[in-house]
Write an enzyme that holds these catalytic residues in place. Structure first.
Site, PDB file in Angstrom:
ATOM      1  N   HIS A  18      38.024  44.364  37.832  1.00 52.83           N
ATOM      2  CA  HIS A  18      39.010  43.820  38.355  1.00 52.83           C
ATOM      3  C   HIS A  18      38.594  43.214  39.553  1.00 52.83           C
ATOM      4  O   HIS A  18      38.795  42.255  40.264  1.00 52.83           O
ATOM      5  CB  HIS A  18      40.025  44.715  38.728  1.00 52.83           C
ATOM      6  CG  HIS A  18      40.976  45.277  37.504  1.00 52.83           C
ATOM      7  ND1 HIS A  18      41.343  46.515  37.253  1.00 52.83           N
ATOM      8  CD2 HIS A  18      41.617  44.401  36.590  1.00 52.83           C
ATOM      9  CE1 HIS A  18      41.959  46.550  36.018  1.00 52.83           C
ATOM     10  NE2 HIS A  18      42.051  45.397  35.543  1.00 52.83           N
ATOM     11  N   LYS A  42      56.245  49.761  30.270  1.00 53.23           N
ATOM     12  CA  LYS A  42      54.977  50.705  29.982  1.00 53.23           C
ATOM     13  C   LYS A  42      54.863  51.693  31.130  1.00 53.23           C
ATOM     14  O   LYS A  42      55.081  51.590  32.207  1.00 53.23           O
ATOM     15  CB  LYS A  42      53.969  49.601  30.133  1.00 53.23           C
ATOM     16  CG  LYS A  42      52.733  49.690  29.733  1.00 53.23           C
ATOM     17  CD  LYS A  42      51.439  48.535  29.396  1.00 53.23           C
ATOM     18  CE  LYS A  42      50.498  48.536  30.600  1.00 53.23           C
ATOM     19  NZ  LYS A  42      49.844  47.342  30.129  1.00 53.23           N
ATOM     20  N   ARG A  90      37.107  39.287  29.353  1.00 51.61           N
ATOM     21  CA  ARG A  90      36.146  39.984  29.147  1.00 51.61           C
ATOM     22  C   ARG A  90      35.262  39.437  27.846  1.00 51.61           C
ATOM     23  O   ARG A  90      34.228  39.147  27.741  1.00 51.61           O
ATOM     24  CB  ARG A  90      36.551  41.324  28.711  1.00 51.61           C
ATOM     25  CG  ARG A  90      36.684  42.064  30.253  1.00 51.61           C
ATOM     26  CD  ARG A  90      37.369  43.377  29.867  1.00 51.61           C
ATOM     27  NE  ARG A  90      38.719  42.908  29.643  1.00 51.61           N
ATOM     28  CZ  ARG A  90      39.866  43.836  29.595  1.00 51.61           C
ATOM     29  NH1 ARG A  90      39.613  45.069  29.941  1.00 51.61           N
ATOM     30  NH2 ARG A  90      41.116  43.412  29.344  1.00 51.61           N
ATOM     31  N   SER A 128      40.766  49.492  32.009  1.00 50.25           N
ATOM     32  CA  SER A 128      41.552  50.564  32.744  1.00 50.25           C
ATOM     33  C   SER A 128      41.718  51.772  31.460  1.00 50.25           C
ATOM     34  O   SER A 128      41.802  52.979  31.801  1.00 50.25           O
ATOM     35  CB  SER A 128      42.867  50.013  33.292  1.00 50.25           C
ATOM     36  OG  SER A 128      42.772  49.319  34.251  1.00 50.25           O
TER      37      SER A 128
END
Ligand code: ADP
Length: 159
Positions: A18, A42, A90, A128
């Site tokens: 990040h 979430k 990514r 993460s």
């Protein structure tokens, strides 16, 4: 007029991947707001305030502001009057979801554009959730997160 961007995410926790995107985005934007999502659906490992603190501890630039937000990203963009959304990519596996989000956001608010920045190769496998799993199982997370985040993970999982 200063060029502004919003980099939004859950950042649960904020990783060096990040950080790489924030650093790259500052080559393009005069100021960047890191918007930490308070996601009610979430369940996150860290609270909103903890996630905000982790981002603040990782970034020293005065061109970056960090704040939490609730609700739709497009509403947040409207509220700030900033329509450049920064997202990191990514691998190809990110593309489908990001493509869908980008078009959804634009359908909601035509002014919105999403700017995708490719991560550094060394963070291309970093997420993460991988960091959370490694930290939980006592894996080595050196180089993946800041020392502050590493400490917070240690306290959370191992007291
Ligand atoms: P979200 O829950 O919205 O996906 P994340 O915090 O997981 O939020 O990610 C926020 C943004 O950062 C996304 O655009 C994501 O693709 C990007 N990102 C996550 N990990 C990396 C990484 N290692 N390198 C580059 N970008 C990343």
């Amino acid at each position: 007029m200063a060029l502004q961007g919003i980099y939004a995410g859950s950042f649960d926790p904020f990783t060096n991947g990040h950080l790489d995107i924030v650093t790259r985005s500052l080559n393009m934007f005069d100021t960047v707001t890191v918007g930490v999502i308070q996601n009610i659906e979430k369940q996150s490992l860290f609270s909103l305030q903890e996630r905000i603190d982790m981002v603040r501890q990782s970034i020293t630039s005065d061109k970056v502001e960090v704040e939490g937000f609730q609700g739709l990203l497009v509403d947040y963009a409207r509220q700030k009057n900033v329509f450049n959304i920064i997202r990191g990519l990514r691998a190809v596996s990110d593309f489908d979801y990001e493509f869908q989000m980008s078009l959804t956001n634009r359908a909601q608010e035509p002014k919105v554009d999403t700017i995708f920045l490719m991560t550094d190769q060394k963070y291309s496998y970093l997420s993460s959730s991988i960091v959370r799993q490694l930290a939980k199982l006592n894996g080595n997370i050196e180089g993946m997160v800041s020392p502050y985040v590493a400490q917070k993970l240690k306290e959370t999982f191992h007291g």
